[in-house]
Design a protein around this motif. Structure first.
Motif, PDB file in Angstrom:
ATOM      1  N   LYS A 609       0.407  -1.183   0.113  1.00 17.11           N
ATOM      2  CA  LYS A 609      -0.024  -0.368  -0.047  1.00 17.11           C
ATOM      3  C   LYS A 609       0.624   1.338   0.052  1.00 17.11           C
ATOM      4  N   LYS A 610       2.146   1.252   0.646  1.00 16.59           N
ATOM      5  CA  LYS A 610       2.756   2.080   0.745  1.00 16.59           C
ATOM      6  C   LYS A 610       3.773   2.537  -0.611  1.00 16.59           C
ATOM      7  N   GLY A 611       3.584   1.492  -1.574  1.00 16.60           N
ATOM      8  CA  GLY A 611       3.999   1.757  -3.564  1.00 16.60           C
ATOM      9  C   GLY A 611       5.557   1.076  -3.086  1.00 16.60           C
ATOM     10  N   VAL A 612       6.055   0.719  -1.593  1.00 17.18           N
ATOM     11  CA  VAL A 612       7.481  -0.334  -1.709  1.00 17.18           C
ATOM     12  C   VAL A 612       6.886  -1.015  -2.456  1.00 17.18           C
ATOM     13  N   ASP A 613       8.439  -1.353  -3.667  1.00 20.26           N
ATOM     14  CA  ASP A 613       8.448  -2.281  -4.509  1.00 20.26           C
ATOM     15  C   ASP A 613       8.671  -4.032  -3.411  1.00 20.26           C
ATOM     16  N   THR A 614       7.884  -5.115  -3.694  1.00 16.83           N
ATOM     17  CA  THR A 614       8.184  -6.355  -2.875  1.00 16.83           C
ATOM     18  C   THR A 614       6.993  -7.230  -3.342  1.00 16.83           C
ATOM     19  N   MET A 615       7.128  -8.106  -2.544  1.00 14.51           N
ATOM     20  CA  MET A 615       6.909  -9.519  -3.462  1.00 14.51           C
ATOM     21  C   MET A 615       6.238 -10.394  -1.947  1.00 14.51           C
ATOM     22  N   LEU A 616       5.641 -11.210  -1.761  1.00 14.43           N
ATOM     23  CA  LEU A 616       5.263 -12.655  -1.085  1.00 14.43           C
ATOM     24  C   LEU A 616       5.409 -13.427  -1.292  1.00 14.43           C
ATOM     25  N   VAL A 617       6.015 -14.654  -1.283  1.00 14.03           N
ATOM     26  CA  VAL A 617       5.897 -15.859  -1.424  1.00 14.03           C
ATOM     27  C   VAL A 617       5.563 -16.397  -0.465  1.00 14.03           C
ATOM     28  N   GLN A 618       4.591 -17.416  -0.591  1.00 13.85           N
ATOM     29  CA  GLN A 618       4.181 -19.165   0.196  1.00 13.85           C
ATOM     30  C   GLN A 618       4.786 -19.791  -0.090  1.00 13.85           C
ATOM     31  N   TYR A 619       5.035 -20.606   0.880  1.00 13.00           N
ATOM     32  CA  TYR A 619       5.255 -22.219   0.308  1.00 13.00           C
ATOM     33  C   TYR A 619       4.236 -23.016   1.246  1.00 13.00           C
ATOM     34  N   THR A 620       3.705 -23.507   0.113  1.00 15.09           N
ATOM     35  CA  THR A 620       2.546 -24.520   0.835  1.00 15.09           C
ATOM     36  C   THR A 620       2.546 -25.787   2.079  1.00 15.09           C
ATOM     37  N   GLY A 621       2.395 -25.711   2.477  1.00 12.56           N
ATOM     38  CA  GLY A 621       2.301 -26.958   3.934  1.00 12.56           C
ATOM     39  C   GLY A 621       3.841 -26.853   4.305  1.00 12.56           C
ATOM     40  N   GLU A 622       4.228 -26.164   3.983  1.00 12.17           N
ATOM     41  CA  GLU A 622       6.283 -25.658   4.891  1.00 12.17           C
ATOM     42  C   GLU A 622       5.355 -25.114   6.359  1.00 12.17           C
ATOM     43  N   GLY A 623       6.216 -25.277   6.839  1.00 11.45           N
ATOM     44  CA  GLY A 623       6.207 -24.908   8.357  1.00 11.45           C
ATOM     45  C   GLY A 623       7.722 -23.533   8.694  1.00 11.45           C
ATOM     46  N   HIS A 624       8.053 -23.842   9.369  1.00 12.33           N
ATOM     47  CA  HIS A 624       9.244 -22.874  10.169  1.00 12.33           C
ATOM     48  C   HIS A 624      10.610 -23.061   9.521  1.00 12.33           C
ATOM     49  N   GLY A 625      10.801 -22.274   8.504  1.00  7.73           N
ATOM     50  CA  GLY A 625      12.574 -22.248   9.052  1.00  7.73           C
ATOM     51  C   GLY A 625      13.158 -23.113   8.718  1.00  7.73           C
ATOM     52  N   TRP A 626      14.591 -23.784   8.744  1.00 12.58           N
ATOM     53  CA  TRP A 626      15.369 -24.362   7.638  1.00 12.58           C
ATOM     54  C   TRP A 626      15.131 -25.543   8.088  1.00 12.58           C
TER      55      TRP A 626
END
Length: 652
Positions: A609-626
């Motif tokens: 909304k602020k106009g910052v270049d951004t992207m959200l990537v969701q990993y289906t079925g994945e939990g937290h971290g490495w």
């Protein structure tokens, strides 16, 4: 030499190499020292899964045999059989002489999360006639159309193959004949038991349990024991804190365990450093053995004589094996040096050991000592062949003075194609926790970034363990305060010391708390040209009510979240998002209950909304971290996206 004959430039770690990394772990010497069992963690890209291979080899290190996929629990007292578990919860016993396995039973695990140091272990009785295991009666039930919630820890960890919500099953201790038969419950009731250890005479099993009146809210636990015949349960400790991983002494007189004090605990990432506590086997006064070391203690093991306890502790980026005398609390280093020892086991006489060690140049491998530690030899070389074809840059440690005079440690890794005559971009990588510790350990991200053309700086700001309790507590009531200033002071220092670095060409990334700090940094400064947030927090107020680790906010900020909303909002990146101009990529697991996906959504919507270049990537079925639940393909995708985002905004 013609142009076509010119030697190709050296290559560091690339994405395809992630499928080649094999990590050794969990060494288990048989009681007679004749055989060694261990794990090798494998990333199978074709099947898109990760698993552990259970390996058994004679102690003379001839060719190992793979017996199964799963985890090894322990050798029988006579050293002839190995208890192991497959991914579906089946317990098997492997007989060395016949190289055959037999099914013992199948156990279930509850989806209720206790804490990261809770052990769902399986142990042989001292006489080898029976096996005790921690299990849960989990009913087979379809997903409810209506879910009624009346407790606080109603979420599970989530991730591949894991339920999103906790079940109502309680974890209890069972005993089963090693020859086969029906499991017999030793404990019952509305409590969870875990982390078991058998008394040398075989009469009792000591364990950890939280038996407060509100175990889903009050993070405190104690040591208990159960009589395997009468099933009578007796409390042994009363220290009003958290207890972990008890170990009965060889002669039966004491029980050692890891402990932290304090009335406000958390099931994740406590600021309090664990120390070895000792109590009489019948209960009584507890005393700490390792406070003089002022470091976070893990992996305790008794010496066969019962006079010493061996353990690991992180210290300024290295993790070594120490031992403490139970008579006078004297502590000495047993096996150390540059690198990180994660696990170890002692030989039958206790004079030598097998241990797992990694360094910035190699993933975890097995080593063993001889001649009372005078000689160290490799046992495994799982990665030697492909690593020999790689040009991995070393990580050079440095120290600097932060804004308030505090001495802080960091490391700098040059790009693989380093050219001192030109300027190179720099990426700041931030660890999670906030009480984790960077150091001389193998981290794929550093080498991937180095190969991609970036210098990498990583720092242990206040809050990190490995520098003493006062330093570990450096984030309390102050997320994004002193630790942010440490990171910025470290970047300033390394830029001033290395004129080949381009101060106008900086990127930043981090995972979990490192993701929080990445979000925080882009709200506080515009000096970074690109940011990548991996599983990070953005709103501490909403996090305190949606995370599996809501107790973390109480522990870090000194009380109930509803009494700290002003403070939590003060240190929330979302509150300051109006300042952000840095292009920011947000990477997050769909079923992450530790840092819920909504944390990424809140940041993403605000930036968008602020106009910052951004992207959200969701990993289906994945939990937290490495962690292992992140599939190999998704992990490769995550790393590719990180590098591509940095390449888009930084000049190589």
């Amino acid at each position: 030499m013609t142009p076509t004959e010119q030697k190709a430039p050296p290559q560091g770690l690339v994405i395809d190499d992630l499928s080649k990394i094999r990590k050794a772990g969990t060494p288990l010497l048989s009681p007679d020292d004749r055989f060694l069992a261990y794990h090798v963690a494998v990333a199978d890209y074709d099947a898109d899964e990760r698993y552990d291979l259970i390996m058994v080899t004679p102690a003379d290190q001839t060719a190992p045999v793979t017996i199964a996929r799963g985890i090894a629990h322990g050798w029988s007292p006579d050293g002839r059989e190995l208890l192991y578990e497959t991914a579906n919860g089946e317990l098997h016993i492997y007989t060395v002489s016949t190289a055959a396995s037999r099914l013992l039973t199948r156990r279930s695990e509850s989806a209720y999360f206790i804490n990261h140091l809770a052990l769902n272990n399986c142990i042989w009785s001292p006489d080898g006639q029976s096996i005790a295991f921690v299990g849960a009666d989990v009913p087979e039930a379809p997903e409810p159309a209506v879910r009624v919630i009346d407790d606080l820890l109603y979420k599970s960890k989530g991730g591949r193959g894991r339920p999103i919500y906790a079940d109502r099953a309680q974890t209890h201790i069972y005993r089963i004949p090693a020859a086969g038969g029906a499991p017999e419950p030793l404990t019952s009731g509305p409590f969870n038991e875990h982390s078991t250890t058998w008394s040398p005479d075989g009469r009792y099993i000591a364990f950890v349990s939280n038996r407060t009146d509100r175990p889903d809210d009050i993070q405190q636990s104690e040591i208990w024991k159960v009589d395997i015949h009468s099933k009578a349960i007796t409390p042994l400790s009363d220290h009003r804190g958290l207890a972990y991983q008890p170990a009965w002494s060889p002669k039966g007189g004491h029980i050692a365990f890891l402990a932290t004090p304090g009335q406000t605990g958390t099931n994740d990432s406590p600021a309090e450093d664990t120390h070895i506590a000792l109590i009489p086997a019948d209960g009584g006064q507890m005393r700490y053995l390792t406070k003089s070391l002022d470091r976070r203690i893990e992996h305790l093991r008794w010496h066969p004589s019962g006079k010493y306890i061996y353990f690991t502790a992180g210290d300024r980026g290295d993790t070594s094996v120490y031992r403490v005398s139970i008579e006078n609390n004297h502590i000495e280093t047993v096996q150390g040096g540059k690198g990180c020892i994660s696990e170890f086991c002692l030989t039958a006489q206790g004079e030598d050991m097998v241990f797992i060690k990694s360094n910035t140049h190699f993933p975890p491998e097995l080593f063993r000592t001889k001649n009372k530690g005078a000689v160290v030899e490799p046992v495994t070389q799982e990665n030697a062949a492909w690593l020999s074809t790689k040009a991995l840059q070393p990580a050079d440690p440095f120290w600097f003075e932060s804004f308030d005079g505090m001495q802080v440690q960091g490391w700098l890794m040059k790009p693989v194609a380093f050219d001192p005559s030109r300027k190179h971009p720099l990426i700041l990588v931030i660890h999670g926790g906030p009480h984790n510790m960077f150091g001389h350990d193998f981290d794929e991200r550093f080498h991937l970034l180095s190969q991609a053309g970036y210098a990498v700086v990583y720092i242990n700001p206040r809050g990190s363990h490995g520098y003493g309790q006062a330093f570990s507590k450096g984030t309390l009531m102050n997320w994004g305060g002193g630790d942010y200033q440490d990171l910025m002071a470290g970047v300033d220092y390394i830029l001033a010391q290395n004129p080949w670095l381009d101060a106008d060409n900086l990127g930043v990334t981090g995972q979990s708390y490192g993701g929080y700090m990445t979000n925080w940094i882009v709200t506080q400064t515009t000096r970074f040209k690109a940011a990548v947030t991996d599983g990070g927090l953005s709103n501490l107020v909403s996090f305190s009510g949606t995370s599996l680790y809501h107790s973390l906010m109480e522990s870090e900020f000194g009380g109930r979240a509803y009494d700290r909303f002003d403070l939590l909002w003060k240190w929330s990146p979302l509150r300051h998002v109006v300042r952000v101009t840095t292009p920011t990529l947000l990477l997050h697991g769909e079923t992450d209950n530790e840092v819920p996906f909504t944390q990424a959504e809140e940041m993403y919507i605000a930036l968008r909304k602020k106009g910052v270049d951004t992207m959200l990537v969701q990993y289906t079925g994945e939990g937290h971290g490495w962690r292992p639940e992140l599939g190999p393909r998704n992990k490769a995708d995550l790393n590719q996206r990180m590098i591509a985002w940095l390449n888009k905004y930084l000049t190589l």
